[in-house]
Design an enzyme around this catalytic site. Structure first.
Site, PDB file in Angstrom:
ATOM      1  N   TYR A 151     -15.871  -4.783   8.527  1.00  0.00           N
ATOM      2  CA  TYR A 151     -14.623  -4.073   8.803  1.00  0.00           C
ATOM      3  C   TYR A 151     -14.376  -4.061  10.312  1.00  0.00           C
ATOM      4  CZ  TYR A 151     -13.465  -2.442   4.099  1.00  0.00           C
ATOM      5  OH  TYR A 151     -13.076  -2.392   2.784  1.00  0.00           O
ATOM      6  N   TRP A 190     -16.853  -4.130  -1.235  1.00  0.00           N
ATOM      7  CA  TRP A 190     -16.624  -3.489   0.076  1.00  0.00           C
ATOM      8  C   TRP A 190     -17.490  -2.262   0.296  1.00  0.00           C
ATOM      9  CZ3 TRP A 190     -14.389   1.408   1.133  1.00  0.00           C
ATOM     10  CH2 TRP A 190     -13.912   2.118   0.024  1.00  0.00           C
ATOM     11  N   GLU A 211     -10.089   3.082  -4.990  1.00  0.00           N
ATOM     12  CA  GLU A 211      -9.837   4.474  -4.568  1.00  0.00           C
ATOM     13  C   GLU A 211      -8.803   5.205  -5.422  1.00  0.00           C
ATOM     14  OE1 GLU A 211     -10.968   4.282   0.141  1.00  0.00           O
ATOM     15  OE2 GLU A 211      -8.894   3.830  -0.390  1.00  0.00           O
ATOM     16  N   TRP A 243      -8.073  -3.456   8.826  1.00  0.00           N
ATOM     17  CA  TRP A 243      -7.179  -2.405   8.351  1.00  0.00           C
ATOM     18  C   TRP A 243      -6.411  -1.846   9.542  1.00  0.00           C
ATOM     19  CZ3 TRP A 243      -6.692  -2.352   3.294  1.00  0.00           C
ATOM     20  CH2 TRP A 243      -7.754  -2.818   2.514  1.00  0.00           C
ATOM     21  N   GLU A 292      -4.514   1.050  10.172  1.00  0.00           N
ATOM     22  CA  GLU A 292      -4.120   2.434  10.432  1.00  0.00           C
ATOM     23  C   GLU A 292      -3.978   2.705  11.932  1.00  0.00           C
ATOM     24  OE1 GLU A 292      -6.412   2.754   6.481  1.00  0.00           O
ATOM     25  OE2 GLU A 292      -6.438   1.521   8.278  1.00  0.00           O
ATOM     26  N   ASP A 309       0.863  -1.176   0.000  1.00  0.00           N
ATOM     27  CA  ASP A 309       0.000   0.000   0.000  1.00  0.00           C
ATOM     28  C   ASP A 309       0.897   1.223   0.000  1.00  0.00           C
ATOM     29  OD1 ASP A 309      -2.304   1.834   0.531  1.00  0.00           O
ATOM     30  OD2 ASP A 309      -3.329  -0.049   0.936  1.00  0.00           O
ATOM     31  N   HIS A 328      -2.729   3.423  -4.485  1.00  0.00           N
ATOM     32  CA  HIS A 328      -2.189   2.901  -3.225  1.00  0.00           C
ATOM     33  C   HIS A 328      -0.798   2.309  -3.469  1.00  0.00           C
ATOM     34  CE1 HIS A 328      -5.612   3.566  -0.579  1.00  0.00           C
ATOM     35  NE2 HIS A 328      -6.416   3.090  -1.527  1.00  0.00           N
TER      36      HIS A 328
END
Length: 780
Positions: free
Chosen positions: A437, A412, A346, A487, A489, A206, A281
């Site tokens: 998620y 998603w 994205e 995810w 983050e 990513d 990404h």
């Protein structure tokens, strides 16, 4: 969000409700297997597995035998002696494979009699899942290392016929935003196997890090795997790398380590699906090899999240595709599974619009713009994979411009993409963010660790249904299954990862394994405590969020007050509460019915279960003249809607999490609302509360104005604020902007808040639409 009455009253009511005879038998006999098998019958008696019991398992996979023997060795202090044949006097555990008796390769039959145990698998995976279910029939101590005083492990007699509902039962792990060790990845795979999941979706690349060794391109890990250390800052507010700074945070997996992990997963019948992101990404890759971008760089690996995702592989450069094919060639040598995930999500095409090579590609091929260029990009990569005997799968954006022939889709952004792909004859894996998620918080935001926003409690995961009702019978055959996503983050440590995963993984596993007609939330609640004990025995961290008290408010016209209802997801023994803001404890009031308030209060409530007192939730109720009065909004919220306009005058404030269910969000438009007080009376103060979370494109308004009217037609300004523009790297915060003025009669109060319109020049999303979030209009 599914609402429940208070759980320690709820559980009995639900268990007493309508259910099939099979469910009643399952629920009443103390069998606590998760995920729930398709068919269970409880018989009389038990079988005691002692050191004298034998194991007959010829031709069974080594991973299956290692699982069984390892649990007995660690928890009971002995291994079962193995014999070649099971005679008439055989007492022990017999494992065999018989595809004639069990048609599904992942299915199995499990029979426990007072004389012994037999597991019949339809294939090696079925035998393995049969052993996992057998372990779930023992007391949770079988999963630990504390040996019982008396030798032997008791298991209840029963008959189980079982097979999974879906072929794809997956869980995703993002190791790009934060890197996790080989040991943790193995633990992750162990958890998937324990819950009978069979796909590990490994998000290896990513913007924030490239994690897989590619020997032909060593800079991918020498440069792309490392970034500046900003771990002391909020993920969404991290400044980019400055000249001279050293890149010290990161890591990657060598090819030898990947082979080891692939082998480890295969022994547990888990297939790894690697993800190599493209065309966006890709900042980590382009930091290492900027020549494959549209601009030529230079770039740095970002230490946090920046939007939009505009640094992208150049689609007009044939060398880009040669590079990606080289990378994928090495990926294919490491991962033998059928599917390779190629991302596709994205992508911002602004660089393509400005790139001469990309525009030339569009002209030469007669493409209808950048959307078609992305479709060309993904089809070219998918075609390369197909030539190697593999299948590409991508996020639902790969639908734009046409799905590559033969490719599968991972949906998603809700289920719409999956529905469209299935109707076009493509296979689909459902992964809607609202249900799968697991990086979203699972309890009240104030009690949860930081997350990227969103609220996904255990009950919503359990209620997830992967097959949309709108599909025909034939179209439903294309739904391979579903997966959860983690995810990272806001997940930087293994402990945090397990916290976010458990116990929601148990709910997801049951949604993917158990036949839809055999699922029961009340029975799942009965079985969860044993599963939590299994996690404890294994030393796994799990979230106590299910015991967090959730509070909702409602007008109580009869008493002219506010009624506060408390509930928890997991059944508690009792709930203690206070209304003066003090910490609840042994001397506090016991919650038995809704709390009725007639004045502003800070309510704090905590659950008690098995002698353990869980952290207290807190909620402020602000009484003001506008509470529960109707509100008319000029530009209705369409995405972050909270509980409708009712949320604007319910007396409750939101947290700094914009997705906690109390904020109304408005993208690129002003906020204008009118509160009807019912009768004209003196008003002397008016205010509204707003959120600033610039990393999520949410800004305070540039100004707020309050107007009063007696007839709803003619308004006079009562007060206003001009608000200073946001600066870079400000922490998230919420603030009530309130003005005071001489009392004047008014029935209607109008609030006008000016949206800043677009993100400022310093913001990563400069020029994009800004959000304005409001949770309460206060009138006094």
């Amino acid at each position: 969000m599914r609402r429940h009455t208070f759980p320690f009253l709820l559980a009995a009511a639900l268990l007493a409700g309508p259910a099939s005879p099979l469910l009643r038998a399952f629920a009443g006999e103390g069998i606590s297997v998760i995920p729930r098998p398709a068919h269970v019958e409880r018989d009389e008696g038990e079988f005691n597995v002692t050191p004298s019991a034998c194991l007959c398992a010829r031709g069974i996979a080594s991973g299956t035998l290692a699982l069984l023997q390892g649990r007995f060795r660690d928890a009971a202090g002995f291994e079962l002696p193995q014999v070649q044949d099971a005679g008439e006097d055989f007492r022990g555990i017999r494992i065999l494979i018989d595809s004639l008796r069990v048609a599904d390769r992942e299915g199995y039959n499990l029979t426990v009699r007072t004389s012994g145990i037999t597991i019949t698998g339809g294939g090696d995976p079925g035998a393995y899942y049969g052993v996992q279910t057998l372990l779930g029939l023992f007391r949770p101590a079988i999963f630990g290392t504390v040996r019982p005083r008396a030798p032997g492990m008791m298991v209840p007699c029963c008959r189980i016929d079982d097979a999974p509902r879906f072929r794809w039962r997956g869980m995703h792990l993002d190791v790009s935003r934060h890197f996790f060790s080989v040991e943790f990845v193995k633990t992750y795979i162990d958890l998937l196997a324990m819950h009978r999941l069979n796909v590990f979706h490994w998000h290896l690349t990513d913007d924030q890090g490239w994690r897989i060794e590619i020997r032909k391109y060593p800079l991918l890990t020498r440069k792309g795997a490392w970034r500046v250390d900003r771990e002391d800052r909020d993920w969404e507010g991290r400044p980019p790398q400055q000249p001279g700074e050293q890149t010290t945070y990161g890591g990657f997996y060598t090819q030898d380590e990947i082979r080891e992990i692939v082998r480890y997963a295969a022994e547990r019948f888990v297939t790894i699906v690697p993800e190599i992101e493209m065309p966006a990404h890709t900042l980590a890759a382009l930091t290492a090899y900027p020549e494959y971008s549209c601009t030529g760089g230079p770039f740095t690996v970002p230490p946090g999240s920046y939007w939009p995702v505009s640094t992208i592989f150049c689609a007009g450069n044939d060398s880009t595709f040669a590079f990606l094919q080289d990378v994928l060639t090495e990926v294919l040598e490491l991962f033998p599974g059928r599917y390779i995930h190629i991302g596709g999500d994205e992508a911002d095409w602004s660089r393509w619009k400005q790139c001469p090579k990309c525009q030339a590609r569009i002209r030469d091929l007669g493409l209808a713009g950048e959307s078609a260029l992305q479709a060309y990009f993904m089809k070219r990569i998918a075609g390369f994979l197909a030539s190697k005997g593999r299948t590409a799968i991508g996020w639902d954006e790969i639908l734009e411009g046409g799905l590559p022939p033969g490719a599968a889709l991972m949906s998603w952004r809700g289920e719409a993409g999956g529905i469209e792909a299935a109707r076009e004859g493509h296979d689909v894996v459902m992964a809607p963010g609202t249900s799968t998620y697991l990086s979203q918080c699972q309890g009240p935001a104030a009690l949860e660790p930081p997350s990227g926003g969103g609220f996904l409690p255990l009950s919503r995961v359990y209620a997830f249904e992967p097959v949309p009702d709108s599909l025909s019978r034939g179209e439903r055959e294309h739904i391979l299954g579903a997966e959860g996503c983690l995810w990272s983050e806001y997940i930087s440590t293994p402990g945090r990862g397990l916290y976010m995963l458990l116990p929601r993984l148990a709910a997801l596993a049951e949604a993917l394994w158990t036949p839809a007609g055999e699922k029961s939330w009340s029975d799942f609640l009965r079985r969860v405590p044993a599963q939590l004990e299994r996690y404890d025995a294994r030393g796994y961290t799990w979230a106590k969020s299910g015991y967090a008290v959730r509070m909702t408010s409602q007008a109580d016209p009869a008493s002219r007050g506010v009624r506060i209802t408390c509930d928890t997801e997991l059944p508690a023994d009792t709930v203690l509460y206070t209304t003066d803001g003090s910490a609840p404890g042994p001397g506090s009031r016991v919650y038995a019915s809704p709390i009725v308030l007639h004045e502003s209060a800070l309510v704090r409530a905590c659950a008690v279960k098995g002698g353990a007192v869980y952290p207290a939730s807190a909620d402020s109720v602000l009484f003001h003249a506008g509470i529960f009065r109707p509100v008319a909004v000029r530009y209705p919220s369409t995405k972050y809607t909270a509980d409708g306009t009712r949320s604007l005058t319910d007396g409750l404030f939101g947290s700094i999490d914009h997705a906690d269910g109390r904020w109304q969000g408005y993208e690129g438009v002003d906020f204008e609302a009118v509160v009807d007080l019912g009768n004209a009376g003196p008003v002397s103060r008016a205010g509204a509360r707003f959120l600033r979370r610039t990393g999520s494109w949410i800004f305070f308004p540039s100004g707020v104005k309050f107007e009063l009217s007696t007839d709803g037609k003619t308004y006079e300004t009562a007060g206003s604020f001009d608000i200073s523009p946001a600066r870079a790297n400000e922490e998230p915060s919420a603030r009530l902007w309130e003005c005071t003025f001489p009392p004047r009669p008014a029935r209607y109060v109008r609030v006008i808040a000016r949206n800043v319109g677009t993100c400022p020049a310093w913001h990563p999303g400069a020029g994009g639409k800004a959000w304005l979030f409001v949770d309460e209009i206060v009138i006094r």
